[in-house]
Write an enzyme that holds these catalytic residues in place. Structure first.
Site, short mmCIF file in Angstrom:
data_model
loop_
_atom_site.label_atom_id
_atom_site.label_comp_id
_atom_site.label_asym_id
_atom_site.label_seq_id
_atom_site.Cartn_x
_atom_site.Cartn_y
_atom_site.Cartn_z
N CYS A 380 -46.03 55.95 -64.40
CA CYS A 380 -45.93 55.73 -65.84
C CYS A 380 -45.48 57.02 -66.54
CB CYS A 380 -47.24 55.18 -66.37
SG CYS A 380 -47.01 54.21 -67.88
N HIS A 514 -48.43 50.59 -63.16
CA HIS A 514 -49.59 51.21 -62.51
C HIS A 514 -49.92 50.49 -61.20
CE1 HIS A 514 -50.76 53.99 -65.71
NE2 HIS A 514 -50.24 53.07 -66.52
N GLU A 516 -51.60 51.49 -58.79
CA GLU A 516 -52.96 51.77 -58.30
C GLU A 516 -53.94 50.65 -58.65
OE1 GLU A 516 -51.44 53.24 -60.78
OE2 GLU A 516 -52.79 53.98 -62.36
N1 GLN Z 1 -47.64 57.72 -72.99
C1 GLN Z 1 -46.69 56.97 -72.23
C2 GLN Z 1 -46.32 55.67 -72.92
O1 GLN Z 1 -47.04 55.19 -73.75
C3 GLN Z 1 -47.17 56.69 -70.83
C4 GLN Z 1 -48.35 55.79 -70.77
C5 GLN Z 1 -49.01 55.77 -69.43
O2 GLN Z 1 -48.81 56.67 -68.62
N2 GLN Z 1 -49.81 54.77 -69.15
O3 GLN Z 1 -45.29 55.11 -72.61
#
Ligand code: GLN
Length: 542
Positions: A380, A514, A516
């Site tokens: 992410c 994600h 994970e």
């Molecule tokens: N801050 C980033 C976004 O909102 C990444 C978010 C995250 O890593 N879950 O896109």
């Protein structure tokens, strides 16, 4: 017939109620029953999505896009049952639903009160969206005695009465501390905690006693006597070396047997725990070790990255190695050279994150991994930082950044203003509400044929869970791909970049989702298996 098991906690917090519930779920499954686990949290936030990881730990996201408590991660990892929106609720959500109903006039002139309106809403939640499971395990967050949890405890008391003992069981987790100065175990805190529960009308049927040494028979008898619980239902829950041993240890202490005994279900039937035995065996006897650096912002609080550290351990289980985690605060790289901190590691992982603080350090970590050919996994925010690194340092786009940090001449990562969920178009602006408005839950992603990610997944398309507001800007695709960074996973409409990789690097992958969240000890996630495999190869080089 669906039966309900209510799990409460007493004496102190952090006794591991979530793991205890998850382990009981796994044991009932091993006995051939179907289970579903739910969490009721007493705080006033509508969901944990708006809370800082320091306050709450990780926010666990479900396929259907709910932002939930990290205990739901334990439930999924231990039972393999995908959690749903309907498996997690807070006081905030209950109250906002009740108040919305009141505003609509649904209470027909009645005075709206905690009992019965709030408690009814809680009971409704507990009994909603059940598809014939044999057991629903309901964990009540917080500690008995807290003001906040009173409506929940009242609701489960009522339900216990309505359902009867044949369909409801109360399990209470307490602490039996060892007082070194006296050289004795103390049962008094447990007695007091049960008294507190009794005062609210709940008599626990099973007591789980967290303890750091064996519970002598005399203490067990004492607890049983004073707490009005059968002796066999006082179960010592000893500390163990790996969380995956918890189901086995609870089974040895008779937990599942006591639960079945309560419900008058047969206990003789053979059960299969080989899955858990095999995992514990692997965790205890690895054939090697790799070191992975996690370069993040909330590294002081391990709970902030719960699913991540679990998924890395699963990757280790798949490769038969122990995964040592080096937690590094990315802000360090703004003062100190990355080399001394990263030289010795076999893989670098930059996890999800929010905000500008520490971001430059993460970008440096991505640069180090790319240049030194160290396996890199960007999740992410970690993918977004890798893209910014490529834009600045290879494509020569000076000042390239994400609009999350403010104005930039090259917004290679920008606010997602419009995207499609199912048949619906979602729209956001800078001034949208913060709660529950990110791109949340499972979305499909199409993998480029021949890419590394496609080989790793062994499928043309996948579904993974998201939680972000910003995305890699498709308008920079050509310029970024010229740096060698390939866009190897895209949303089906080809608008949202989901995965990037350097084909000429041993292992450099960034993912917008994600992964994970879906890894399980008995089904390690392919990306984590592959990442740890690359780290094993790297460990042979350094
Ligand atoms: N801050 C980033 C976004 O909102 C990444 C978010 C995250 O890593 N879950 O896109």
């Amino acid at each position: 017939m669906t039966r309900f098991i209510f799990i409460t906690g007493g004496v102190v917090s952090s006794l591991g109620k979530g793991l205890c519930s998850a382990s009981l779920g796994a044991l009932l499954q091993a006995r051939g029953y179907t289970v579903r686990l739910r969490k009721l949290d007493p705080y006033l936030n509508v969901d944990p999505g708006t809370m800082s990881p320091y306050q709450h730990g990780e926010v666990y996201v479900t396929d259907d896009g709910a932002e939930t408590d990290l205990d739901l991660g334990h439930y999924e990892r231990f039972t393999g049952v995908a959690s749903r929106f309907t498996d997690s609720v807070t006081t905030g959500r209950i109250y906002s639903n009740v108040i919305a109903k009141e505003r609509r006039g649904d209470y027909l002139g009645g005075t709206v009160q905690v009992i019965p309106h709030v408690t009814d809403a809680i009971k409704e939640f507990i009994q909603a969206d059940i598809s014939g499971e044999d057991f629903i395990l309901c964990e009540i967050g917080g500690t008995v005695g807290d003001i906040e949890s009173l409506p929940f405890l009242e609701a489960i008391r009522q339900l216990g009465n309505e359902l009867g003992a044949d369909r409801a069981l109360f399990m209470h987790l307490t602490l039996v501390p060892y007082i070194a100065a006296a050289g004795e175990l103390k049962t008094k805190p447990t007695q007091h905690s049960v008294k507190e529960l009794l005062g609210l009308g709940i008599q626990p049927d099973i007591l789980m006693c967290r303890i750091d040494r064996p519970l002598p028979a005399s203490d067990r008898r004492k607890i049983a006597l004073f707490c009005n619980v059968r002796e066999a239902a006082v179960i010592p829950a000893m500390d163990v070396d790996t969380i995956y041993h918890v189901p086995l240890s609870y089974h040895e202490q008779g937990l599942d047997e006591q639960v079945l005994h309560h419900f008058k279900l047969p206990t003789e039937k053979a059960m299969d725990l080989t899955r858990w035995e095999a995992i514990v065996e692997r965790v205890r006897k690895p054939e090697g070790q790799v070191t992975i650096a996690i370069v993040g912002k909330y590294v002081q609080l391990k709970d902030a990255y719960k699913s991540l550290s679990e998924a890395l351990e699963h990757g280790g289980i798949a490769n038969n190695v122990h995964v040592k985690l080096d937690w590094i605060d990315s802000e360090i790289f703004e003062r100190e050279d990355v080399v001394q901190h990263l030289e010795h590691v076999h893989g670098i992982l930059v996890p999800g994150g929010f905000g500008e603080r520490g971001a430059e350090g993460k970008i440096k970590a991505a640069q180090f991994a790319r240049e030194r050919k160290v396996p890199y996994f960007g999740i992410c925010f970690g993918m977004q930082m890798a893209v910014i690194e490529a834009a600045r340092n290879i494509a020569g786009l000076k000042g390239a950044s994400t609009t999350e940090f403010g104005e930039t001449p090259h917004p290679v990562v920008g606010l997602m203003t419009e995207w499609v969920r199912g048949n619906e178009v979602q729209r956001r602006t800078n001034t949208s509400d913060k709660g529950g408005t990110m791109r949340l839950g499972a979305y499909p992603c199409v993998l480029t044929p021949g890419s590394r990610v496609q080989q790793i997944y062994g499928a043309p398309s996948i579904q993974e869970r998201h939680r972000h507001r910003y995305e890699v800007n498709i308008n920079y695709k050509d310029r970024l791909e010229k740096t060698g960074l390939r866009f190897s996973g895209m949303s089906p409409d080809g608008v949202l970049p989901e995965m990037v990789e350097y084909p000429d690097h041993p292992w450099f992958i960034g993912v917008q989702f994600h992964p994970e969240l879906k890894s399980k000890p008995f089904a390690p996630h392919p990306l984590f298996t592959s990442f740890i495999e690359a780290a094993v190869t790297q460990s042979r080089l350094v």
